[in-house]
Scaffold this motif. Sequence first.
Motif, PDB file in Angstrom:
ATOM      1  N   GLU A  98       0.843  -1.190   0.000  1.00 40.74           N
ATOM      2  CA  GLU A  98       0.000   0.000   0.000  1.00 40.74           C
ATOM      3  C   GLU A  98       0.884   1.248   0.000  1.00 40.74           C
ATOM      4  OE1 GLU A  98      -3.183   0.203  -0.441  1.00 40.74           O
ATOM      5  OE2 GLU A  98      -3.299  -1.981  -0.583  1.00 40.74           O
ATOM      6  N   SER A 100       0.638   4.186   1.313  1.00 40.25           N
ATOM      7  CA  SER A 100       0.813   4.848   2.610  1.00 40.25           C
ATOM      8  C   SER A 100       1.813   4.091   3.480  1.00 40.25           C
ATOM      9  CB  SER A 100      -0.531   4.979   3.324  1.00 40.25           C
ATOM     10  OG  SER A 100      -1.121   3.698   3.530  1.00 40.25           O
ATOM     11  N   ALA A 103       5.282   4.699   2.174  1.00 44.63           N
ATOM     12  CA  ALA A 103       5.765   6.007   2.607  1.00 44.63           C
ATOM     13  C   ALA A 103       6.317   5.940   4.024  1.00 44.63           C
ATOM     14  CB  ALA A 103       4.637   7.026   2.524  1.00 44.63           C
ATOM     15  N   ARG A 104       5.622   5.234   4.888  1.00 48.42           N
ATOM     16  CA  ARG A 104       6.094   5.098   6.275  1.00 48.42           C
ATOM     17  C   ARG A 104       7.433   4.368   6.325  1.00 48.42           C
ATOM     18  NH1 ARG A 104       5.763   0.816   9.398  1.00 48.42           N
ATOM     19  NH2 ARG A 104       4.174  -0.186   8.088  1.00 48.42           N
ATOM     20  N   GLU A 142       0.359   8.342  -8.393  1.00 48.38           N
ATOM     21  CA  GLU A 142      -0.123   8.445  -7.021  1.00 48.38           C
ATOM     22  C   GLU A 142       0.826   7.779  -6.035  1.00 48.38           C
ATOM     23  OE1 GLU A 142      -3.904   6.937  -4.269  1.00 48.38           O
ATOM     24  OE2 GLU A 142      -3.914   6.588  -6.433  1.00 48.38           O
ATOM     25  N   THR A 146       3.130   9.771  -3.204  1.00 46.08           N
ATOM     26  CA  THR A 146       2.935   9.488  -1.783  1.00 46.08           C
ATOM     27  C   THR A 146       4.255   9.197  -1.084  1.00 46.08           C
ATOM     28  OG1 THR A 146       0.705   8.623  -2.190  1.00 46.08           O
ATOM     29  CG2 THR A 146       1.779   7.943  -0.145  1.00 46.08           C
ATOM     30  N   ALA A 150       7.263  11.611   1.575  1.00 44.22           N
ATOM     31  CA  ALA A 150       7.738  11.123   2.873  1.00 44.22           C
ATOM     32  C   ALA A 150       9.248  10.929   2.929  1.00 44.22           C
ATOM     33  CB  ALA A 150       7.058   9.785   3.200  1.00 44.22           C
TER      34      ALA A 150
END
Length: 318
Positions: A98, A100, A103-104, A142, A146, A150
Amino acid sequence: MTRDGLFACIDAGAGAVVAKSVNESAAARRQLDIADYAFVSPGGAVRPPGAARLGDGLLNRSGLAQVDLDEWLAVLSDGVAHGAPRGCPVIGSITLGEPSAAARIGRAMATVVPAVELNIGAPHGREAHAVRQLTEVDAVGEAVRTVRDAVDVPLFVKLPGQASDVVALARAARSAGADAVGLVGRYPGFLPDLDGGAVLGSWGAWSAPGCLPMSLYWVSKTRLALGPGVPLIGTNGARTADDVLRFLASGASAVEVVTALWIEGPGVIAELVAGLEGLDLAEFVGSALAGAREYAEVPPVRPPAWLPYTARLRSSGR
């Protein structure tokens, strides 16, 4: 995938080392438990273990590193420390699950490595839901955007080779903030064993020397479309120094190699590097494109190249 493996490649003279990918998915890590590898001769025979040759194809299943993120960051940090005095950066890699979560992970990696690779071209993404392969422009933009937001170190984006327009994906990745683009990931593969089953007993990912012209197609087209200011990283098909040179001549600024290391060990890196000695990279990178023409620009071949084949068919009575 291990600290010792990173050190071995650094010590062998690699210009940079991309560590094994990780992501947020426990399922992706469990997939490593079913990892399997078949080296296939040019004639289609599966080699016995330990008998692989550089000219073989590779069909495999693989998974991601089976470590917690904190433990993996420690391995990467040790690799960076080992590589720095040798001029060899160690790069962290994320195979997309995913965006997100990528990015983490990327934010955490950027605290220990000088650059991060985002792999959105994993061939296993067509078989394993724990990783994703993106082939649409909007999805690529996208995901890259994202992760770019980060990560405060250079971001490399690795693209698939099986897409309707890889150049469009490269343009989308660049527009979303990629500092460099990797071209291309391995292809999905399937090989019957002719005994009523399939090699590996499943589908897999395929790479071989025969993939080289396919990879170079997208490298060269992307170089022409995006220009020499966008660094391209060539991958999928390089086994020898001549293969590396062909990637560079097609427009790549760097070349990733993995299968040759599995077959011959990290020592093969020194042979590949030796093949570049004395080369003026500023002049050589992209040099093959000056003599490449679009079909509409190619003058008629005299005599027509198909004539010998027609004569051969006629003499055989066909």
